[in-house]
Design a protein around this motif. Structure first.
Motif, PDB file in Angstrom:
ATOM      1  N   LEU A  89      51.287  45.997-139.864  1.00 33.97           N
ATOM      2  CA  LEU A  89      51.363  47.192-139.031  1.00 33.97           C
ATOM      3  C   LEU A  89      50.946  48.429-139.817  1.00 33.97           C
ATOM      4  CD1 LEU A  89      52.340  47.957-136.125  1.00 33.97           C
ATOM      5  CD2 LEU A  89      54.493  48.603-137.198  1.00 33.97           C
ATOM      6  N   MET A  90      51.435  48.526-141.058  1.00 33.30           N
ATOM      7  CA  MET A  90      51.073  49.665-141.899  1.00 33.30           C
ATOM      8  C   MET A  90      49.570  49.646-142.232  1.00 33.30           C
ATOM      9  SD  MET A  90      53.763  51.530-142.374  1.00 33.30           S
ATOM     10  CE  MET A  90      54.108  51.133-140.656  1.00 33.30           C
ATOM     11  N   ALA A  91      49.045  48.447-142.525  1.00 33.47           N
ATOM     12  CA  ALA A  91      47.622  48.345-142.852  1.00 33.47           C
ATOM     13  C   ALA A  91      46.754  48.741-141.655  1.00 33.47           C
ATOM     14  CB  ALA A  91      47.292  46.923-143.307  1.00 33.47           C
ATOM     15  N   SER A 122      44.543  40.705-142.794  1.00 32.06           N
ATOM     16  CA  SER A 122      45.082  41.954-143.339  1.00 32.06           C
ATOM     17  C   SER A 122      45.363  43.001-142.270  1.00 32.06           C
ATOM     18  CB  SER A 122      44.091  42.534-144.355  1.00 32.06           C
ATOM     19  OG  SER A 122      42.851  42.842-143.718  1.00 32.06           O
ATOM     20  N   ALA A 123      44.930  42.767-141.034  1.00 27.32           N
ATOM     21  CA  ALA A 123      45.131  43.701-139.912  1.00 27.32           C
ATOM     22  C   ALA A 123      44.400  45.022-140.141  1.00 27.32           C
ATOM     23  CB  ALA A 123      46.618  43.938-139.669  1.00 27.32           C
ATOM     24  N   GLU A 124      43.320  45.033-140.886  1.00 29.83           N
ATOM     25  CA  GLU A 124      42.564  46.263-141.119  1.00 29.83           C
ATOM     26  C   GLU A 124      41.431  46.369-140.108  1.00 29.83           C
ATOM     27  OE1 GLU A 124      41.237  46.119-145.111  1.00 29.83           O
ATOM     28  OE2 GLU A 124      43.187  46.657-145.982  1.00 29.83           O
ATOM     29  N   MET A 158      50.660  50.710-133.373  1.00 32.00           N
ATOM     30  CA  MET A 158      51.083  51.463-134.565  1.00 32.00           C
ATOM     31  C   MET A 158      52.592  51.550-134.695  1.00 32.00           C
ATOM     32  SD  MET A 158      48.335  54.577-134.466  1.00 32.00           S
ATOM     33  CE  MET A 158      46.570  54.237-134.513  1.00 32.00           C
ATOM     34  N   GLY A 159      53.357  50.852-133.862  1.00 38.42           N
ATOM     35  CA  GLY A 159      54.793  50.825-134.004  1.00 38.42           C
ATOM     36  C   GLY A 159      55.483  51.783-133.061  1.00 38.42           C
ATOM     37  N   LEU A 160      56.778  51.978-133.294  1.00 35.55           N
ATOM     38  CA  LEU A 160      57.598  52.795-132.399  1.00 35.55           C
ATOM     39  C   LEU A 160      57.175  54.261-132.405  1.00 35.55           C
ATOM     40  CD1 LEU A 160      61.125  51.307-133.147  1.00 35.55           C
ATOM     41  CD2 LEU A 160      59.694  50.879-131.159  1.00 35.55           C
ATOM     42  N   LEU A 161      56.792  54.782-133.564  1.00 39.37           N
ATOM     43  CA  LEU A 161      56.430  56.205-133.656  1.00 39.37           C
ATOM     44  C   LEU A 161      55.022  56.481-133.163  1.00 39.37           C
ATOM     45  CD1 LEU A 161      57.993  57.073-137.119  1.00 39.37           C
ATOM     46  CD2 LEU A 161      58.950  57.447-134.847  1.00 39.37           C
ATOM     47  N   GLY A 162      54.212  55.446-133.011  1.00 42.97           N
ATOM     48  CA  GLY A 162      52.854  55.658-132.522  1.00 42.97           C
ATOM     49  C   GLY A 162      52.023  56.469-133.499  1.00 42.97           C
TER      50      GLY A 162
END
Length: 467
Positions: A89-91, A122-124, A158-162
């Motif tokens: 998710l971070m990548a 790698s989710a890039e 991008m997760g909860l914070l978008g």
């Protein structure tokens, strides 16, 4: 629908129909045609003349019908665990932020889904086809005014914070780095000013030139795709030709490995069952060992208790023996005294002794006789001492006589009491019974005997009180 004809269809087997997957362009055109009919617009309407309201409705419907978690689900399903998913998710957020900021600075356009690749490991995000750059998107037939692609699928992934989470932080960091190294970036971009292949003309009235540019871009993209496909096909043919001869051998080896794997699985299952049995036996033995250890500890504790009890018992028995001996001696003396006083002969003896006691002579007669015998040989000092001694002796004689009288009276009174008692008084007294109880306790030390002794003692005391 497309009908697929297999070898069995020729012999009467019904055909299998597989629905055709529509591309994003086909879906857009279908929606647009529907709204053209609703707005009474011809299907040949130029793209520049399509009303903004119609385009907004089409975009809103497509956005509502398209799931917003396609990329998020792909990242989640391709992750091994939560930590791996968070790393991906971070990548994804950071790579998307870096490429969006760089694309915004370079004026990169034409960012449709075919030019955005996703690395599932790698989710890039990987961008391809940089032909439409330096704000060339503004010269297209339908100008691209958005700085970069950030649809609801990207935001949801991008997760909860978008966009307010790692995407915003990475975007700010990227812009700070670009500002810090702006001189290097400007030197690299100056080369494009002198490149004749790059057209920096922004004349919006040159429609022919724009169409030519779009056509050239499309042709270059097609040529690039065809070239890539040709290389891929050649590589596949080379590999297939090289490995076709070893295919049968590989299949045989694969089948052999599968059989060996099945045998190993069976062996592992058997070993696992044996291991479980051994663990159960070990648990049983451990339980028995613990029981034995507890039993040994209990026996040791009992032995120590018995040793301590024997030590205490030996000391207690010795003390009991001393008590019994002392009580027996006192009981013997008491028995003799009781018999002598009860007999009464002692009274006659005492009276005779008292009656035959020699009386003391008067001092003057004795002194006169002694002086006559000594013929003046005694001195005055001797006479004085003699007189003092005689006086003291007389006093002692009187005291002895009074004491003897009191003793005789007490003995007479005691005899009067004893005569009234039975002859078995000595054998039935507390001392004799207490000696008997102590002897029983010495012969057999037991709690029951001690309790019986207490009951007997209480019974005797109550009986005597009643009497």
């Amino acid at each position: 629908s497309i009908s697929l004809t297999s070898a069995g269809s020729r012999s009467g087997v019904p055909q299998t129909h597989v629905p055709k997957l529509l591309s994003t362009l086909d879906i857009f055109v279908s929606k647009l045609s529907t709204h053209f009919k609703l707005a009474n617009l011809p299907s040949t309407t130029d793209r520049k003349q399509i009303p903004i309201a119609v385009l907004k409705k089409v975009v809103q419907e497509l956005t509502a019908e398209t799931p917003s978690d396609l990329i998020a689900r792909e990242l989640w399903c391709s992750s091994l665990d939560v930590a791996h998913w968070w790393k991906k998710l971070m990548a994804f957020s950071r790579s998307n932020a870096v490429m969006d900021m760089i694309g915004y600075i370079l004026g990169l356009g034409d960012r449709h889904l075919d030019n955005l690749l996703l690395d599932h490991q790698s989710a890039e995000i990987i961008h391809v086809d940089y032909n439409v750059c330096f704000e060339k998107g503004l010269k297209l037939k339908v100008p691209e005014r958005v700085p970069f692609r950030l649809t609801q699928n990207f935001q949801h992934a991008m997760g909860l914070l978008g966009v307010d989470g790692s995407f915003r932080n990475a975007s700010q960091d990227t812009l700070q780095v670009l500002r810090k190294h702006k001189q290097t970036l400007m030197h690299l971009l100056e080369a494009f000013l002198y490149d004749p292949l790059v057209d920096w003309i922004m004349d919006k009235s040159a429609d022919d030139y724009k169409r030519q540019m779009e056509l050239n871009a499309c042709l270059r993209g097609c040529l690039t795709a065809v070239d890539s496909l040709q290389r891929s096909v050649k590589d596949y043919l080379t590999v297939l030709t090289f490995n076709w001869s070893n295919f049968a051998t590989l299949l045989e080896q694969l089948s052999t490995l599968q059989r060996e794997i099945l045998i190993l699985k069976q062996s592992i299952s058997n070993e696992t069952a044996t291991l479980l049995t051994l663990r159960e036996q070990e648990a049983g033995l451990t339980t028995e060992l613990n029981l034995l250890v507890n039993r040994v500890n209990e026996m040791k504790a009992q032995q120590e208790t018995q040793t301590a009890s024997s030590t205490v018992s030996s000391g207690f028995k010795s003390q009991l023996s001393d008590w019994i001996a002392e009580l027996s001696r006192q009981e013997h003396i008491h028995g003799k005294a009781f018999a002598v006083v009860r007999d009464g002969k002692w009274l006659q003896t005492v009276v005779e002794v008292y009656m035959h006691q020699r009386p003391l002579l008067p001092l003057p007669q004795e002194l006169t006789r002694i002086l006559a015998m000594d013929d003046g040989m005694l001195s005055s000092q001797v006479v004085e001492r003699w007189l003092e001694a005689d006086l003291a002796l007389a006093r002692l004689s009187v005291q002895c006589e009074e004491s003897a009288k009191r003793c005789v009276d007490a003995l007479l009174q005691y005899q009067t009491w004893i005569v009234q008692l039975p002859e078995t008084y000595v054998s039935d007294c507390y001392c004799v019974k207490f000696i008997q109880w102590l002897q029983e306790l010495l012969d057999l030390p037991d709690v029951q005997i001690w309790e019986r002794m207490q009951r007997d003692m209480c019974t005797e005391v109550r009986y005597d009180q009643i009497q």
